[in-house]
Write a protein that holds these residues in place. Sequence first.
Motif, mmCIF file in Angstrom:
data_model
loop_
_atom_site.group_PDB
_atom_site.id
_atom_site.type_symbol
_atom_site.label_atom_id
_atom_site.label_comp_id
_atom_site.label_asym_id
_atom_site.label_seq_id
_atom_site.Cartn_x
_atom_site.Cartn_y
_atom_site.Cartn_z
ATOM 1 N N GLU A 129 0.846 -1.202 0.000
ATOM 2 C CA GLU A 129 0.000 0.000 0.000
ATOM 3 C C GLU A 129 0.879 1.249 0.000
ATOM 4 O OE1 GLU A 129 -2.973 0.213 -0.648
ATOM 5 O OE2 GLU A 129 -4.081 -1.553 0.012
ATOM 6 N N ASN A 130 1.401 1.589 -1.182
ATOM 7 C CA ASN A 130 2.318 2.726 -1.311
ATOM 8 C C ASN A 130 1.674 4.038 -0.856
ATOM 9 O OD1 ASN A 130 3.844 0.761 -2.485
ATOM 10 N ND2 ASN A 130 3.848 1.624 -4.533
ATOM 11 N N LYS A 131 0.447 4.286 -1.314
ATOM 12 C CA LYS A 131 -0.219 5.555 -1.019
ATOM 13 C C LYS A 131 -0.511 5.677 0.475
ATOM 14 C CE LYS A 131 -3.977 8.452 -2.810
ATOM 15 N NZ LYS A 131 -5.113 8.494 -3.775
ATOM 16 N N LEU A 132 -0.963 4.591 1.076
ATOM 17 C CA LEU A 132 -1.268 4.601 2.505
ATOM 18 C C LEU A 132 -0.013 4.872 3.321
ATOM 19 C CD1 LEU A 132 -3.058 4.049 5.011
ATOM 20 C CD2 LEU A 132 -2.540 1.607 4.700
ATOM 21 N N VAL A 133 1.061 4.113 3.074
ATOM 22 C CA VAL A 133 2.290 4.258 3.861
ATOM 23 C C VAL A 133 2.924 5.629 3.631
ATOM 24 C CG1 VAL A 133 4.626 3.345 4.213
ATOM 25 C CG2 VAL A 133 2.692 1.771 3.974
ATOM 26 N N GLY A 134 2.889 6.098 2.386
ATOM 27 C CA GLY A 134 3.414 7.436 2.109
ATOM 28 C C GLY A 134 2.672 8.502 2.886
ATOM 29 N N THR A 135 1.346 8.375 2.972
ATOM 30 C CA THR A 135 0.537 9.343 3.728
ATOM 31 C C THR A 135 0.829 9.251 5.221
ATOM 32 O OG1 THR A 135 -1.199 9.055 2.057
ATOM 33 C CG2 THR A 135 -1.806 10.216 4.057
ATOM 34 N N VAL A 136 1.041 8.023 5.721
ATOM 35 C CA VAL A 136 1.370 7.825 7.142
ATOM 36 C C VAL A 136 2.630 8.611 7.502
ATOM 37 C CG1 VAL A 136 2.252 6.120 8.800
ATOM 38 C CG2 VAL A 136 0.199 5.614 7.450
ATOM 39 N N PHE A 137 3.677 8.498 6.677
ATOM 40 C CA PHE A 137 4.954 9.159 7.000
ATOM 41 C C PHE A 137 4.877 10.677 6.837
ATOM 42 C CE2 PHE A 137 6.704 4.936 7.041
ATOM 43 C CZ PHE A 137 7.800 5.042 7.883
#
Length: 698
Positions: free
Chosen positions: A619-627
Amino acid sequence: MGLMTFLRNRAGYILIGAIGFAIVAFLLGDAIKVGKPFWADSQRVVGSVDGEDISIEDFGKKVEQSEAQFKQQYGGSANPQMQAMAVDNVWQGEVASILLNKEYSRLGLSISGDELFDLYQGKKPSPLIVQYFGNPQTGEVDRNAVIGSLKQAEKTPELKAQWALLENEVEKQALQQKYANLIKSSVYVTSLEANDEYVNRNKLANFDYVSLDYASIADASVKLSESDYSDYYNANKKRFDNPAETRSFDYVSFNVAPTAADSAVVKAQIEKLAGEFRVAKSDSLFAAINSDVKVPYTYLTKGKLDPAVDSAIFALPAGSFYGPKFSGSSYKLAKVVDSRFSPDSVKASHILLDPAKLGGVDKAVKMADSLKGLIQKGGNFAALAAQYSVDGSKDKGGELGTFARGQMVPAFEDAAFNGQAGDLKVVTSQFGVHLIKIEKQIGSSKVVKLAYIEKNLAASSKTKDAAYKKATSFLNEVKGNDFTKLAQKNGYTVAVADKITASQGYAPGLDNPRPLIKDAYAADKGDVLGQVYQMDNAYVVARLTDIRPKGLLPLESVKKEIEPMVRNAVKAKMLTEKLDAAVKGASNINQVAQKVGKQVTPIQNIVFANPIVPGAAQENKLVGTVFGSPVGKLSAPVDGERGVYVFTVTGFSAPAPLANTFKQKEGMAAGIAQRALGQAFQTLQDKSKIKDNRVKFY
């Protein structure tokens, strides 16, 4: 009537034009090549790179050489896949050669005379010189051997031609290395980039999330509009850039498998053959005449035969008869002529004499015997090899190195493996007369000498004719009819070969697809190809279903394959609305979960560089948003690969400061430089006008 009137009124112009064309064709044809029209030369061009033609004559010779190398490397006989590999290998080499030579010229790269000398005899010799003149144990180049070979080349046209090829490759490799070094030296990594990379791989994030999966909405309940398709297409256009033209086809296979009757006939034949083989006076000759698989009449080490046969054969004493044994798709028969223990490998030298230059085999054998006598009296074998041998090993004193069974011709092998260390043996082979010196024998294993017969279980001509008749009947009937419906009506399975490139040597389910692929590239979409294609064990009828040109594919071409993604995009909007409503008025992730009836999932120790969410997906978009989010704040919905997410970051664990920035930069630069070379060459191809006509010839 309108067309006829037009032709009558303009007949004179048409006639004059035709005569003019014929005169020009005649004159140009005569100027270019007597007896051929002026357009014939284009028939001999396999492709071009920025206007530089690649002729089929030169290309074909290189393909033959590449095929021979593949056969030597992989063993067995040539096949369509091997030829396709050879064709692609040569094509890539030709494209690279033309493009890189232009780059070398543009950049002013060249190899000086001093550099060439250094590559042959200096402190940093070319890898090719090391390969041919290096000591396998030390890696050191024998410079005297290089000089001696160059001197000998002045007297030997064949060796001179070989050196010309070697020199060309040495210079080509050196230029490639210079270009690679130039690309690598252009790579630079800043301290900021090094720190970012370090943090991305070592900073840890912990978060809790609630998700609504796309699978929670039934596909049938989602109605897709044209705007849904166009929105997804416009947002993802880069995905639809087709690097090469492809074609797809449906096909029906009519298998040619041996029937029970065929099997019974072959079994009767093999049993009769076994009876004759048992009493045959010349075992090796009988086996050579009757076997479908040729096994050399020499000593074999364990593991060379079919596993089902191998273990049984090596347990039998000399004089035993084995078979008939059916395994795989063939019957096996064998006579154990001899068994013994033999060295695993031998180190040897030889002096090769050419009978044609010495007046015949008898005189060559006498010469070998004389040389043998000299050596037995203390003569120097290496010096005599350098003086008398016609083999390339003469420059190394006749040394052949260490070799295992199967690497030498049978006569040479028998002498080397059946003698003793220190023996001098004179043998004759198809290459001439050898004086062999056995330097050393290594190891010891059991070997057997066999007269071996293998007969394949194949379909009878009657079975083949029946399959071909069915295929021909289907081909005749399908013209003008729906291919899929007719196949289903007859109970045939329709297989799919999707996105096949023009030079591809394989296709799903087809063992000899090249003739079919060639015809597919000469057909129009929807055409049933006009012949029955013969594979190894089947006949095939095919229909061209799709043509995808090189470049950006239009929406209509990709509409069917993007349907699942478009449907998920629509579902994402629906689920986002649901989560938006749940987030309103909620102060924490638990309240959101309660509103949508889901559990909160905690996630620990996720890194930015590896965005795999356990139990979910990448989940690239999810993890990117988390960071990029603050700790403790409830997020807005994020549409991911598997569903839509709402999360709260519970904490970050920052890594220790980067201890060695220089080392980090150095490691990153090495990785980028390695990729940059391939990317640079890809850019050269992208910016060049490359015309590929291989499908017309292969």
